[in-house]
Design an enzyme around this catalytic site. Structure first.
Site, mmCIF file in Angstrom:
data_model
loop_
_atom_site.group_PDB
_atom_site.id
_atom_site.type_symbol
_atom_site.label_atom_id
_atom_site.label_comp_id
_atom_site.label_asym_id
_atom_site.label_seq_id
_atom_site.Cartn_x
_atom_site.Cartn_y
_atom_site.Cartn_z
ATOM 1 N N GLY A 1 1.859 1.976 10.622
ATOM 2 C CA GLY A 1 2.743 3.131 10.498
ATOM 3 C C GLY A 1 3.386 3.552 11.807
ATOM 4 O O GLY A 1 3.954 4.634 11.904
ATOM 5 N N GLU B 1 -6.898 4.384 7.470
ATOM 6 C CA GLU B 1 -6.695 5.824 7.247
ATOM 7 C C GLU B 1 -7.919 6.445 6.583
ATOM 8 O O GLU B 1 -8.242 7.609 6.819
ATOM 9 C CB GLU B 1 -5.410 6.046 6.416
ATOM 10 N N HIS C 1 -9.502 0.912 4.344
ATOM 11 C CA HIS C 1 -8.243 1.108 5.072
ATOM 12 C C HIS C 1 -8.494 2.011 6.276
ATOM 13 O O HIS C 1 -9.295 2.944 6.211
ATOM 14 C CB HIS C 1 -7.187 1.716 4.141
ATOM 15 N N LYS D 1 0.187 4.207 -0.306
ATOM 16 C CA LYS D 1 -0.469 5.397 0.263
ATOM 17 C C LYS D 1 -0.257 6.598 -0.676
ATOM 18 O O LYS D 1 -0.276 6.424 -1.885
ATOM 19 C CB LYS D 1 0.037 5.672 1.680
ATOM 20 N N ASN E 1 0.879 -1.172 0.000
ATOM 21 C CA ASN E 1 0.000 0.000 0.000
ATOM 22 C C ASN E 1 0.912 1.216 0.000
ATOM 23 O O ASN E 1 1.472 1.569 1.030
ATOM 24 C CB ASN E 1 -0.897 -0.015 1.248
ATOM 25 N N GLU F 1 -5.740 -5.494 10.121
ATOM 26 C CA GLU F 1 -4.761 -4.447 10.395
ATOM 27 C C GLU F 1 -5.097 -3.734 11.700
ATOM 28 O O GLU F 1 -5.934 -2.806 11.708
ATOM 29 C CB GLU F 1 -4.768 -3.423 9.260
ATOM 30 N N SER G 1 2.977 -2.473 10.245
ATOM 31 C CA SER G 1 4.434 -2.447 10.443
ATOM 32 C C SER G 1 5.092 -3.793 10.122
ATOM 33 O O SER G 1 6.081 -4.175 10.755
ATOM 34 C CB SER G 1 4.786 -1.988 11.856
#
Ligand code: PEP
Length: 255
Positions: A176, A100, A98, A15, A13, A170, A216
Site C-alpha cells: 500500500g 494488516e 496478512h 481489503k 485482496n 509481502e 504494490s
C-alpha cells in the site's frame, strides 16, 4: 527450479472496500477480461460480500476468498468467522496472516499457525502471508524473519496439506506504499522460502509450492516481477479494485 510445475495464482485482496452490489459489479466487469486466464484468479472480498461475489462468479474461472478465519470451530469469539462457515458458504480460499492483521489486530505467528490449521481442516485453500518490516530489512534480518514466520505457520502441516497452501511473500514496507520490491529482491526472498520448504518437505514439494509476491504490484510492474523464476503470481491490494488493472496483471502471467 522448474516454474512449469506450478500454476500461478493471481489473487486480489480487496481489503475493507466494496459493498455487496459493488462486489457483484466488479466481478461482472472482471469476467470477460480474465476468462482466458492461464493462472488461477481469486478475489478475496469482505465477509459481507462473500454471498454476492460467489453468486456473481458462479460458473466462471474467478474463485472467491475471505480475508481471514478464526482458529476455533465455534464459541465466544465476537466478530470472528470460523473456517467451516466459509466452507459451507462455498468459499474456496482464505487469506491468513496478512500484515494488516499482524499490525492492527494482534495477529502473531502462533495465531497464524492456528488459523491456518483450522482453514486446512475445513478444506479451504490458504494464502499464507509472510514478510518483513522495513526496520527488519534495514537490519539485514529479512531471511531470519521470513523463515521464522513461514516455519511457525507450517508447524503441523503435512506434505499433502501443503498442496492447499499458497505462500505470499509481502514485504510490509511495500504494501500500500507504492514502493515495490525489485524483481531481484522479491525473487531472492521467494527463493529462500522455497529452500525452506525443501528443507521441511523435500525438493519435490518445494518445486510444486506456489509462492506469490505482494506489495504494490500493479499493471506496470507485474510483467517483470512475474517473469522471475520463483515468483508464481501475486497478491494484489490496490490494483485489484480496478478491473482493467487487475486483469492486466492476470494477463502478465502468460508471458
Ligand atoms: C496486499 O494487501 O496484500 C497488498 C499487496 O496491497 P497493495 O497491492 O496495495 O500493496
Amino acid at each position: 527450479m522448474n516454474k512449469s510445475l506450478r500454476k500461478p495464482v493471481i489473487a486480489g485482496n480487496w481489503k475493507m472496500n466494496n459493498n455487496p452490489a459493488q462486489a457483484a459489479a466488479l466481478i461482472e466487469q472482471l469476467k470477460p477480461l480474465v476468462k482466458d486466464a492461464s493462472c488461477e484468479v481469486v478475489a478475496c472480498v469482505p465477509y459481507i460480500d462473500l454471498h454476492a461475489a460467489l453468486k456473481a462468479a458462479e460458473g466462471t474461472n474467478i474463485q472467491i476468498g475471505a480475508q481471514n478465519c478464526h482458529w476455533a470451530a465455534s464459541g465466544a469469539f465476537t466478530g470472528e468467522i470460523p473456517a467451516a462457515m466459509l466452507k459451507e458458504l462455498g468459499v474456496p480460499y482464505v487469506i491468513i496472516g496478512h500484515s494488516e492483521r499482524r499490525q492492527y489486530f494482534g495477529e502473531t505467528d502462533l495465531t497464524v499457525r492456528d488459523r491456518t490449521r483450522a482453514a486446512l481442516d475445513a478444506g479451504l485453500k490458504v494464502i499464507l502471508c509472510v514478510g518483513e518490516l522495513k526496520e527488519q530489512r534495514l537490519r539485514n534480518i529479512t531471511a531470519e524473519v521470513v523463515r521464522m514466520q513461514t516455519k511457525l505457520a507450517l508447524e503441523g502441516v503435512t506434505e499433502k496439506e501443503l498442496e492447499n497452501i499458497v505462500i505470499a511473500y509481502e514485504p510490509v514496507w511495500a504494501i500500500g506504499t507504492g514502493l515495490t520490491a525489485t524483481p531481484e529482491q522479491a525473487n531472492e526472498v521467494n527463493l529462500l522460502i522455497r529452500q525452506l520448504i525443501a528443507e521441511l518437505y523435500g525438493k519435490a514439494a518445494a518445486d510444486k509450492t506456489v509462492i506469490q509476491y505482494g506489495g504494490s504490484m500493479n499493471e506496470k510492474n507485474a510483467g517483470e516481477l512475474l517473469a522471475m523464476p520463483d515468483i508464481d503470481g501475486g497478491l494484489i491490494g490496490g490494483a485489484s479494485l480496478a478491473a482493467e488493472k487487475f486483469a492486466a496483471i492476470v494477463t502478465a502471467t502468460k508471458q
